[in-house]
Design an enzyme around this catalytic site. Sequence first.
Site, PDB file in Angstrom:
ATOM      1  N   GLU A 233      17.981  29.137 -31.894  1.00  0.00           N
ATOM      2  CA  GLU A 233      18.701  30.100 -31.062  1.00  0.00           C
ATOM      3  C   GLU A 233      18.979  31.405 -31.811  1.00  0.00           C
ATOM      4  O   GLU A 233      20.027  32.022 -31.665  1.00  0.00           O
ATOM      5  CB  GLU A 233      20.012  29.486 -30.549  1.00  0.00           C
ATOM      6  CG  GLU A 233      19.792  28.259 -29.690  1.00  0.00           C
ATOM      7  CD  GLU A 233      21.072  27.613 -29.204  1.00  0.00           C
ATOM      8  OE1 GLU A 233      21.195  27.391 -27.984  1.00  0.00           O
ATOM      9  OE2 GLU A 233      21.947  27.331 -30.043  1.00  0.00           O
TER      10      GLU A 233
ATOM     11  N   ASP B  24      19.752  19.277 -24.288  1.00  0.00           N
ATOM     12  CA  ASP B  24      20.958  19.988 -24.725  1.00  0.00           C
ATOM     13  C   ASP B  24      22.188  19.443 -24.013  1.00  0.00           C
ATOM     14  O   ASP B  24      22.746  20.112 -23.149  1.00  0.00           O
ATOM     15  CB  ASP B  24      20.836  21.501 -24.478  1.00  0.00           C
ATOM     16  CG  ASP B  24      21.980  22.284 -25.101  1.00  0.00           C
ATOM     17  OD1 ASP B  24      22.797  21.669 -25.810  1.00  0.00           O
ATOM     18  OD2 ASP B  24      22.055  23.500 -24.894  1.00  0.00           O
TER      19      ASP B  24
ATOM     20  N   GLU C 262      31.111  20.739 -21.306  1.00  0.00           N
ATOM     21  CA  GLU C 262      30.297  21.901 -20.945  1.00  0.00           C
ATOM     22  C   GLU C 262      29.531  21.679 -19.642  1.00  0.00           C
ATOM     23  O   GLU C 262      29.466  22.554 -18.791  1.00  0.00           O
ATOM     24  CB  GLU C 262      29.328  22.216 -22.082  1.00  0.00           C
ATOM     25  CG  GLU C 262      28.444  23.411 -21.811  1.00  0.00           C
ATOM     26  CD  GLU C 262      27.560  23.733 -22.993  1.00  0.00           C
ATOM     27  OE1 GLU C 262      26.860  24.750 -22.935  1.00  0.00           O
ATOM     28  OE2 GLU C 262      27.558  22.979 -23.982  1.00  0.00           O
TER      29      GLU C 262
END
Length: 373
Positions: free
Chosen positions: A234, A307, A335
Amino acid sequence: MMMAIAAAVAIVSCTPREPEALLWLPGGDPTVEAEIIVDPSLDLHEDGFMIKDTPQGRQILAKTDVGAMYGKYALQRMERTGKASGVLDVREEPSYDRRILNHWDNLDNTVERGYAGWSIWHWGEPVPVRLIEEYSRLNASIGINGSVLNNVNASPEILRRDYLERVAQIVDIMRPYGIHVYLSVNFSSPAALGGLPTSDPLNAEVQKWWREKVSEIYGLIPDFGGFLVKANSEGLPGPQDFGRTHADGANMLADVLAPHGGIVMWRAFVYSATGGDRARQAYDEFMPFDGKFRDNVLIQIKNGPVDFQPREPFSPLFGAMKHTQVMPEFQITQEYLGHSIHTAFLAPMWKETLDADTYQSGTGTTIAKVTTG
């Protein structure tokens, strides 16, 4: 926050929320009606304990002070839940040596995926002693023995002397509860913080910078746990920026930490926007180096290859890496599971992952087995 478990175990990062009443043991150390016996010769794991009813009365037996503390918390929990009656004969030993929370806290006191509020470390403010004591008791009551204080997307500034002195103050509060502290580090710290022209892990000056920085840390914190590293993922820097491998980067840090007893938790979650199949990128990048990592390197693998999705298969690295220490990483912060609005019980999802069969050594080689050694 995330949680990682390792035989190494790792925990990713999450911001603490109001704990469940039955796990929360307020008012300082637990008080129980039992004799505490600490005997280093006992045939127990360092963190294990036994609770026994004998003709002399109820006893908690442990090999270490930390094991005795876990036994006291366990007995108090049993007393509060009505499970301490009758004749007790309890033996508990952890499956994982390292049971760690990774906090995604930033130095400006924000928390990435921080649906529970601001950083509990109060960077730049007076150390919140009472809050950290409560945090430490909460974690000790359920056997957590490690804490990574800062975000995996790490700022090089965490290795500045003033921040390290602050970390040492936090460690002093946590130490009585058997909690070791770790730091996430930015791989480009030698250049970004140290002013070197490169952060190439095979460069002699870079290695010297890390050796001196690690010696500085252990001079302040003799029982410092080690580093957590997110590299070449990332957009974050890593050894591949210099034509090196994940093994080159992890082993360099492992070598400077080894004389002090520290470890490297090297995250296997790697992907770039221009990469190929994201679900197999970690496999492609790490499998060629299976067996080439130092003994004090733990490859920290998210439960799934994508993820932290609510539903996804387990990461194939768990079964594939037969010659490398691997540790699972689970997300506690919700999340993808309702943020801070909905209630989600995460344990079944984690259990499904740990019970999944990798067939690494035939039927029954579950993720739990391959990550506990």
